[in-house]
Design an enzyme around this catalytic site. Structure first.
Site, PDB file in Angstrom:
ATOM      1  N   TYR A   1       0.702  -1.701   0.410  1.00 63.56           N
ATOM      2  CA  TYR A   1       0.175  -0.486  -0.554  1.00 63.56           C
ATOM      3  C   TYR A   1       0.447   1.091   0.760  1.00 63.56           C
ATOM      4  O   TYR A   1       1.574   1.379   1.195  1.00 63.56           O
ATOM      5  CB  TYR A   1      -0.858   0.241   1.312  1.00 63.56           C
ATOM      6  CG  TYR A   1      -1.937  -1.129   1.123  1.00 63.56           C
ATOM      7  CD1 TYR A   1      -2.417  -2.160  -0.023  1.00 63.56           C
ATOM      8  CD2 TYR A   1      -2.445  -1.504   2.295  1.00 63.56           C
ATOM      9  CE1 TYR A   1      -3.413  -3.103   0.376  1.00 63.56           C
ATOM     10  CE2 TYR A   1      -3.754  -1.907   2.329  1.00 63.56           C
ATOM     11  CZ  TYR A   1      -4.407  -2.732   1.382  1.00 63.56           C
ATOM     12  OH  TYR A   1      -4.621  -4.285   1.516  1.00 63.56           O
ATOM     13  N   GLY A   2       0.699   2.187  -1.138  1.00 60.12           N
ATOM     14  CA  GLY A   2       1.383   3.235  -1.178  1.00 60.12           C
ATOM     15  C   GLY A   2       3.012   2.762  -1.416  1.00 60.12           C
ATOM     16  O   GLY A   2       3.477   3.501  -0.769  1.00 60.12           O
TER      17      GLY A   2
END
Length: 327
Positions: free
Chosen positions: A53-54
């Site tokens: 994530y990210g």
């Protein structure tokens, strides 16, 4: 806040889990911090993340946010998807799991991950190898419990059998997709979790935006995840998905509910679900999901909502009542 016991672990968690997929992506650090503080003020103590994530920023931001209250929160992370150009920086091999867990600990700034998910199924690695690596991580204290996301029920059941036979730490938490338009989890995954006393956190309670009220009959939105993201457009591309969304939005309007709040409350109301995962790009967008905590999702209301979408076929073709000694 009415906390729930997560499966057989004895851990008490909030009935909503806050997902941090937007941290470091759609939400910068200041915005992420504002959302984190909002849910903590409400009593939410459960946070879901993943190493991808990210691009790793989600774990880094979450780690900074929990630094002064690590013992008060329950966190997850995941491993499977590629994290670099290295051919081995992916999958569920022992090598990758060990490296991925170590890297997540550093980004999160903690000495343990409460629930560590295998993020998808790896058909090139024997399940036994994956389970033994997770067991070793638990024995080291790096993770407290193994968990599983995006596996079929038969794959999870196979893993549970292997864990019992080999005396390995078993999966204690499942993370499947589940919303009014995607109810496949009701067929085998949720019954399996209930039978084995496993926790369940479900993702996409809003169907990627499908159930937010944006998608109304004759009023297609000009922008949104289902318009701009090919993966989500394909996932919710069936005509039946749009029909469900239209029926659900009309029902919510007539009943005086926000579609967002009602969709989350419906997912939260399944007896096999510990907590739906809610997330947002900003605090204002988050409020609709948080309002689900105030909805009394009675069995009658949930049945009315469920009738708005197709009920998935049962796991067996033998649906008649068996009477007597015949086959």
């Amino acid at each position: 806040m009415n906390y729930r016991t997560l499966g057989s672990t004895g851990i008490q968690v909030s009935p909503l889990c806050f997902g941090t997929m937007s941290f470091g992506a759609e939400a910068d650090e200041e915005t992420s911090a504002a959302m984190y503080r909002r849910v903590r003020d409400l009593g939410i103590n459960f946070f879901d993340s993943a190493n991808v994530y990210g691009g790793g920023a989600s774990e880094e931001i979450l780690g900074r946010l929990i630094a002064n209250e690590r013992d008060d929160v329950v966190i997850t992370s995941k491993a499977f998807y590629p994290t670099s150009g290295d051919i081995n920086a992916q999958g569920l091999s022992r090598r990758h799991i060990m490296q991925a867990a170590e890297a997540s600990l550093k980004r999160l700034g903690t000495d343990r991950i409460d629930f560590y998910f295998v993020h998808a199924f790896d058909d090139s690695t024997p399940i036994e190898q994956t389970l033994r690596a997770l067991d070793d991580l638990q024995r080291q204290g790096t993770i407290l419990y193994p968990a599983v996301s995006n596996w079929a029920a038969w794959q999870i059941a196979t893993a549970l059998g292997l864990s019992a036979r080999e005396t390995l730490a078993r999966f204690e938490l499942i993370e499947p997709m589940y919303n009014l338009a995607k109810r496949q989890a009701e067929v085998e995954i949720l019954p399996l979790a209930q039978a084995e006393n496993m926790g369940v956190i479900t993702y996409s309670p809003l169907g990627g935006g499908l159930l937010t009220g944006k998608y109304r009959a004759g009023q297609p939105p000009a922008a949104g995840r289902l318009v701009d993201n090919a993966r989500y457009a394909d996932r919710y591309g069936l005509e039946s998905d749009r029909t469900t969304a239209e029926r659900f939005t009309a029902f919510a309007d007539d009943a005086g509910f926000s579609p967002v709040s009602l969709a989350v409350a419906w997912a939260m109301g399944h007896p096999g679900v510990t907590a739906p995962i809610v997330g947002a790009r900003n605090p204002a967008q988050l409020e609709g999901s948080l309002a689900a905590l105030g909805i009394d999702m009675t069995a009658e209301l949930r049945a009315e909502i469920s009738a708005l979408s197709p009920t998935p076929a049962p796991a067996t073709d033998r649906t008649e009542t068996i009477v007597g000694n015949w086959t």
